[in-house]
Design a protein around this motif. Structure first.
Motif, PDB file in Angstrom:
ATOM      1  N   ARG A 189      30.402  47.042  23.259  1.00  0.00           N
ATOM      2  CA  ARG A 189      30.874  45.822  22.585  1.00  0.00           C
ATOM      3  C   ARG A 189      32.364  45.916  22.299  1.00  0.00           C
ATOM      4  O   ARG A 189      33.103  44.927  22.430  1.00  0.00           O
ATOM      5  N   THR A 190      32.821  47.113  21.914  1.00  0.00           N
ATOM      6  CA  THR A 190      34.255  47.305  21.642  1.00  0.00           C
ATOM      7  C   THR A 190      35.083  47.022  22.894  1.00  0.00           C
ATOM      8  O   THR A 190      36.148  46.400  22.830  1.00  0.00           O
ATOM      9  N   SER A 191      34.580  47.458  24.046  1.00  0.00           N
ATOM     10  CA  SER A 191      35.310  47.206  25.309  1.00  0.00           C
ATOM     11  C   SER A 191      35.400  45.714  25.585  1.00  0.00           C
ATOM     12  O   SER A 191      36.448  45.208  26.033  1.00  0.00           O
ATOM     13  N   VAL A 192      34.320  44.968  25.303  1.00  0.00           N
ATOM     14  CA  VAL A 192      34.343  43.520  25.518  1.00  0.00           C
ATOM     15  C   VAL A 192      35.320  42.861  24.550  1.00  0.00           C
ATOM     16  O   VAL A 192      36.125  42.005  24.941  1.00  0.00           O
TER      17      VAL A 192
ATOM     18  N   GLY B  68      36.339  44.932  45.844  1.00  0.00           N
ATOM     19  CA  GLY B  68      36.709  46.325  45.627  1.00  0.00           C
ATOM     20  C   GLY B  68      37.936  46.750  46.413  1.00  0.00           C
ATOM     21  O   GLY B  68      38.557  47.779  46.104  1.00  0.00           O
ATOM     22  N   GLU B  69      38.334  45.983  47.445  1.00  0.00           N
ATOM     23  CA  GLU B  69      39.533  46.331  48.203  1.00  0.00           C
ATOM     24  C   GLU B  69      40.784  45.922  47.434  1.00  0.00           C
ATOM     25  O   GLU B  69      40.783  44.943  46.679  1.00  0.00           O
ATOM     26  N   GLN B  70      41.841  46.666  47.614  1.00  0.00           N
ATOM     27  CA  GLN B  70      43.083  46.423  46.874  1.00  0.00           C
ATOM     28  C   GLN B  70      43.914  45.297  47.461  1.00  0.00           C
ATOM     29  O   GLN B  70      44.642  44.608  46.761  1.00  0.00           O
ATOM     30  N   GLU B  71      43.821  45.123  48.781  1.00  0.00           N
ATOM     31  CA  GLU B  71      44.662  44.121  49.443  1.00  0.00           C
ATOM     32  C   GLU B  71      44.294  42.710  48.968  1.00  0.00           C
ATOM     33  O   GLU B  71      43.126  42.329  48.914  1.00  0.00           O
ATOM     34  N   LYS B  72      45.311  41.937  48.589  1.00  0.00           N
ATOM     35  CA  LYS B  72      45.075  40.574  48.122  1.00  0.00           C
ATOM     36  C   LYS B  72      45.014  39.609  49.299  1.00  0.00           C
ATOM     37  O   LYS B  72      45.815  39.693  50.215  1.00  0.00           O
TER      38      LYS B  72
ATOM     39  N   SER C  89      32.542  43.496  35.305  1.00  0.00           N
ATOM     40  CA  SER C  89      32.146  44.908  35.250  1.00  0.00           C
ATOM     41  C   SER C  89      31.652  45.294  33.852  1.00  0.00           C
ATOM     42  O   SER C  89      30.907  46.256  33.696  1.00  0.00           O
ATOM     43  N   LEU C  90      32.057  44.523  32.826  1.00  0.00           N
ATOM     44  CA  LEU C  90      31.630  44.791  31.460  1.00  0.00           C
ATOM     45  C   LEU C  90      30.347  44.045  31.102  1.00  0.00           C
ATOM     46  O   LEU C  90      29.528  44.524  30.324  1.00  0.00           O
TER      47      LEU C  90
ATOM     48  N   GLU D 195      27.328  35.902  33.351  1.00  0.00           N
ATOM     49  CA  GLU D 195      27.971  35.718  32.051  1.00  0.00           C
ATOM     50  C   GLU D 195      29.472  35.504  32.204  1.00  0.00           C
ATOM     51  O   GLU D 195      30.071  34.691  31.497  1.00  0.00           O
ATOM     52  N   ALA D 196      30.078  36.246  33.115  1.00  0.00           N
ATOM     53  CA  ALA D 196      31.517  36.091  33.332  1.00  0.00           C
ATOM     54  C   ALA D 196      31.839  34.680  33.805  1.00  0.00           C
ATOM     55  O   ALA D 196      32.836  34.077  33.372  1.00  0.00           O
ATOM     56  N   GLU D 197      31.006  34.131  34.678  1.00  0.00           N
ATOM     57  CA  GLU D 197      31.232  32.764  35.152  1.00  0.00           C
ATOM     58  C   GLU D 197      31.135  31.766  34.001  1.00  0.00           C
ATOM     59  O   GLU D 197      31.994  30.891  33.839  1.00  0.00           O
TER      60      GLU D 197
END
Length: 640
Positions: free
Chosen positions: A195-198, A107-111, A161-162, A167-169
């Motif tokens: 589903r549309t977002s995916v 969640g932090e922005q710094e890479k 997040s969707l 599942e993402a892995e």
């Protein structure tokens, strides 16, 4: 294997006691290629480039199903990316610390980034990239000149997040593998907006590579993602490029001693700087033995392979018959295996005199030569504790049930069962135990609760997950064979399943098994002795097989119901598993069997008995038949 599993024999000879596998030299296995030649023979040919007509003891019901589902032995050849071997223990430990840091800073922005070091060889860079992404799909790998760096992948974060992290892995592993004709299906989703977002995410990020589509099945809606077919004509290649393509695959005969196949492949892959999945072979061979088998490695020339001979020899491996070929070696592309075995410390059962041993051996070998043996699966087909469980926590405990012995892998398993500490168990687990290490990494990452255990199973490649279901089916088949013979006797009876096609069709997996060829014995056919015992086939449980229509069929239903599989539908939705099933002949026969009885003197002081008989025996078996099972019938003993 349970000791009573192989207690049903088909011959009535007395047998004898003896020990096998006293040393690897006592158990030599030589693969027989599809041309019928031993792979260590000077005249071995490039047989795997032709269409096979090999024997097989497992008959697939549908060729199309067979092509779409990987063989269970493929589990040891697919996506076994052990970072401890590829990166080395020090860098791998740094990477694990880095991944923990990424999780904490979610969640932090710094890479944040980590350097994995420099890799001048492009093949080695490819291995590192894919292995890191396979083990940690939420990481992105980038190359700057020869240096490889890792950082959090924002695309993974968005998809997680969707959908879910699990599942993402799986999805990112599917994308990275790029297996032609493959597809990925998300879990059912009743929200059209979601589903549309995916759909939009996948199309925006991977639209050139894949296409998405929604479909409805049993009132549930799924999104499936398929790799796009390449319609472009290949560009014209130069003569040099064509010549290079000829050496894209190199075949060789591997001799290994006291090594698991996976361990041998992992080591060779690390030495050559390729993926373990770049190695292909026709079948798995024993660890406690000297084995010879054909292999093919992709992206390695014969010259480069020969340069590494001395490094392989340090690990107990030798290579020979090295030459270029045009394609990989496919699983099952062999006629069978030749065995050169020594059984030591022979003695009769019961009160039979030692002098009668010659007669006992001759009678036993001739009986098995003529009548064959019950075609049980051997113990290497499944480890202890193999089972199917709806409770994923219980199934993980079974997965880590240790076997006899105090080696590192069993110590690691015992430690996990005692403490539940996946991180400490991972440190103990040997590098070549890829399946166990993948599971432990996932349990360390997600915890050992029900959801964490599901993600642990999903961290394994599909073919690895299928392996454990196949192992369970093999155990059920063994129990069914024993029940069939003990309950219904030694001749076909009404309701048995028999193979009614040609003998060639029985042994040739390239011939589709049509329903009329699986015949149910009628009462008239039983009375007239139309069929023989060696024509009986038993189903390996699955979704698409026919079951016997007699007491054995009822036994199957009752046995499967014990494990919550009363419907006989081998689908485990949470683990994305589906097994159609197949058929296996009840009996098998050794071919070209020879034997000789020998005696040698025992060292002084061990016993009053000065002569120690041993038996040398050689024979050939069809693919997927087990030498220990054949010896068990000869000796009338349960061997492991």
């Amino acid at each position: 294997m349970e000791r009573n599993t192989l207690s049903c024999f088909i011959s009535d000879h007395e047998g004898f006691h003896g020990t096998i596998k006293n040393s690897p030299q006592d158990f030599v296995v030589i693969e027989i290629d599809i041309n019928g030649q031993l792979v260590n023979s000077p005249n071995v040919q490039e047989g795997h480039t032709k269409r096979p007509s090999q024997p097989s003891q497992a008959i697939k019901r549908d060729d199309k199903l067979k092509q779409s589902k990987p063989d269970d032995t493929e589990v040891l050849n697919q996506d076994c990316f052990d970072l401890n071997v590829i990166l080395g223990p020090v860098v791998n430990k740094e990477l694990e610390h880095f991944t923990n840091k990424v999780r904490v800073r979610a969640g932090e922005q710094e890479k944040v980034e980590l350097s994995l070091g420099t890799y001048p060889d492009k093949h080695q860079r490819a291995v590192v990239h894919r292995a890191v992404r396979y083990n940690f799909p939420f990481l992105q790998t980038v190359t700057n000149q020869s240096e490889i760096r890792v950082r959090e992948d924002p695309d993974f974060k968005e998809l997680a997040s969707l959908a879910s992290e699990g599942e993402a892995e799986e999805f990112f592993r599917f994308i990275d593998a790029k297996v032609p004709g493959s597809a990925f299906t998300f879990l059912p989703d009743d929200s059209k907006e979601h589903r549309t977002s995916v759909h939009h995410f996948v199309s925006r990020r991977f639209g050139k590579l894949v296409e998405t589509k929604s479909f409805t099945d049993q009132q549930k809606t799924f999104i499936t993602v398929r790799l796009r077919e390449r319609n472009k004509q290949p560009k014209k290649r130069t003569i040099a490029e064509c010549q290079e393509e000829v050496t894209l695959y190199t075949t060789f005969t591997l001799r290994k001693e006291n090594l698991e196949t996976l361990e041998a492949i992992s080591y060779m892959a690390a030495v050559l700087g390729v993926l373990p999945s770049d190695f292909t072979y026709a079948g798995i061979k024993d660890k406690r033995a000297i084995t010879y088998q054909a292999m093919v490695v992709k992206k390695i020339s014969p010259e480069r392979l020969l340069d590494k001979v001395s490094e392989f020899e340090r690990k107990g491996m030798q290579i020979s018959h090295v030459r270029p070929v045009s394609e990989p070696l496919k699983l099952g592309r062999l006629q069978g295996n030749h065995f050169d075995l020594v059984i030591r410390d022979l003695k009769p059962h019961g009160k039979t005199q030692l002098a009668e041993l010659q007669h006992l051996v001759k009678e036993a070998v001739e009986n098995v030569k003529n009548r064959g043996f019950v075609n049980y699966y051997g113990p290497q087909r499944f480890g202890s504790g193999s089972c199917v469980q709806a409770d994923q926590e219980a199934s993980v405990k079974l997965f880590f049930t240790p076997e006899d012995g105090n080696d590192l892998q069993n110590k690691a398993k015992r430690h996990f069962l005692l403490t539940g500490n996946a991180k400490e168990s991972l440190a103990l687990m040997p590098a070549y135990k890829a399946r166990e290490r993948l599971m432990l990494r996932a349990l360390h990452r997600y915890g050992s609760g029900q959801e964490g255990c599901i993600r642990g199973w999903l961290s394994l490649p599909h073919s690895m997950r299928v392996f454990y279901l196949h192992s369970y089916c093999s155990r059920v088949w063994n129990e069914a064979a024993k029940y069939r013979l003990q309950t219904l006797g030694f001749k076909p009876v009404q309701g048995d399943l028999v193979w009614a096609g040609s003998e060639k069709g029985l042994k040739d997996t390239t011939e589709e098994l049509n329903t009329p060829q699986v015949h149910v014995v009628t009462s008239v056919q039983e009375k007239d002795d139309v069929f023989s015992l060696d024509q009986i086939i038993l189903p390996m449980p699955g979704n698409s097989v026919k079951y016997p229509e007699n007491l054995l069929g009822q036994w199957y239903q009752d046995r499967l119901a014990q494990d919550g599989l009363g419907s006989s539908r081998f689908r485990v939705t949470s683990l994305k598993l589906n097994v159609p099933g197949c058929y296996r002949p009840l009996l098998a026969k050794p071919q070209n069997i020879t034997y000789s009885l020998q005696t040698s003197e025992k060292p002084q002081g061990q016993s009053d008995q000065t002569c120690v008989p041993s038996l040398s025996v050689t024979f050939d078996l069809d693919a997927s038949c087990y030498a220990t099972v054949c010896l068990g019938e000869i000796m009338k003993s349960n061997l492991s």
